[in-house]
Design a protein around this motif. Structure first.
Motif, short mmCIF file in Angstrom:
data_model
loop_
_atom_site.label_atom_id
_atom_site.label_comp_id
_atom_site.label_asym_id
_atom_site.label_seq_id
_atom_site.Cartn_x
_atom_site.Cartn_y
_atom_site.Cartn_z
N LYS A 186 -10.04 6.59 -4.72
CA LYS A 186 -9.22 6.16 -3.87
C LYS A 186 -8.50 7.47 -3.27
O LYS A 186 -7.11 7.72 -3.23
N GLN B 122 0.87 -1.19 0.08
CA GLN B 122 0.12 -0.02 -0.16
C GLN B 122 1.03 1.36 0.20
O GLN B 122 1.78 1.28 0.73
N TRP C 170 -6.09 -1.17 7.63
CA TRP C 170 -7.03 -2.35 7.21
C TRP C 170 -7.08 -3.36 8.01
O TRP C 170 -7.80 -4.41 7.76
N ASN D 181 -3.92 0.55 -4.38
CA ASN D 181 -4.52 -0.66 -3.90
C ASN D 181 -6.05 -0.73 -3.41
O ASN D 181 -6.65 -0.09 -3.66
N TYR D 182 -6.16 -1.66 -2.24
CA TYR D 182 -7.19 -1.73 -1.74
C TYR D 182 -7.60 -0.39 -0.57
O TYR D 182 -6.91 0.19 -0.04
N SER D 183 -9.00 -0.45 -0.76
CA SER D 183 -9.54 1.02 0.19
C SER D 183 -9.49 0.17 1.53
O SER D 183 -9.80 -1.11 1.85
#
Lengths: 115, 112
Positions: B71, B2, B94, B27-29
């Protein structure tokens, strides 16, 4: 009535020495952390402890050894100090909870200078 | 891995104006996104938290938005004051709190 305290505030030492930084929180939290903030001001997680158990170890050299004697204390011992260890080290604490997120409370920081 | 990006250049604004700071991530939220304030020589202080299923949060003169499509999070300080001058850090999590990743921060200067 200090929430998260750290000692010492300043630490100047020679390369190769061993030193410790102490952290205490009186907030009743069950999770404590060590962060390193370098000269570029980037704050990086080093360790997370929950109920005295190590949860996160962010590929920190094994010269760094955290110790949590109880939930209110998280100390950091550093062996064989190197020039690159010079930084500000912050301790923080928070309360964990199932499905819940609690924010972190930071200490005032320990400024370490290795000569 | 991240990545978090905040404006690396300082933001200078006039007192009374709205300051807007940006935080972008890859990348991921994250499940949670937070904003902290850090004054010179001191530890970060929590300001606001927003969850991935929330679009906006407010607290007094502060407002945070969270756009998981872009994002990006925006942090606004309305009616800014010289006392708002500080570094503002964006922080993403996360894991429910055990591993928070911080951005490098944006320095804000509010001129009287």
């Amino acid at each position: 009535d200090t929430a998260v305290s750290q000692t010492p505030k300043y630490l100047v030492t020679q390369m190769g020495n061993d030193k410790s930084i102490k952290c205490e929180q009186n907030l009743g939290h069950d999770t404590m952390y060590w962060y390193k903030q370098d000269s570029k001001k980037f704050l990086k997680i080093m360790f997370s402890y929950n109920n005295k158990e190590l949860i996160i170890n962010e590929t920190v050299p094994n010269r760094f050894s955290p110790k949590s004697p109880d939930k209110a204390h998280l100390n950091l011992h550093i062996n064989s100090l190197e020039l690159g260890d010079s930084a500000v080290y912050f301790c923080a604490s928070s309360q964990s909870g199932q499905g819940k997120f609690e924010t972190q409370y930071f200490g005032p920081g320990t400024r370490l200078l290795v000569l | 891995s991240q990545k978090i990006e905040q404006n690396s250049e300082a933001l200078n604004i006039q007192e009374g104006k709205t300051a807007t700071l940006t935080c972008n991530y890859t990348n991921y939220s994250p499940a949670y996104l937070q904003w902290y304030r850090q004054d010179p020589g001191r530890g970060p202080v929590f300001l606001l938290l927003i969850r991935e299923n929330e679009k906006e949060k407010r607290k007094e003169r502060l407002k945070v938005t969270f756009d998981t499509t872009l994002k990006q999070s925006l942090f606004h300080i309305t009616a800014s004051q010289p006392a708002d001058s500080a570094t503002y850090l964006c922080a993403l999590d996360w894991t429910g709190g055990f591993k928070t990743i911080f951005g490098a921060g944006t320095r804000l200067f509010v001129k009287a």
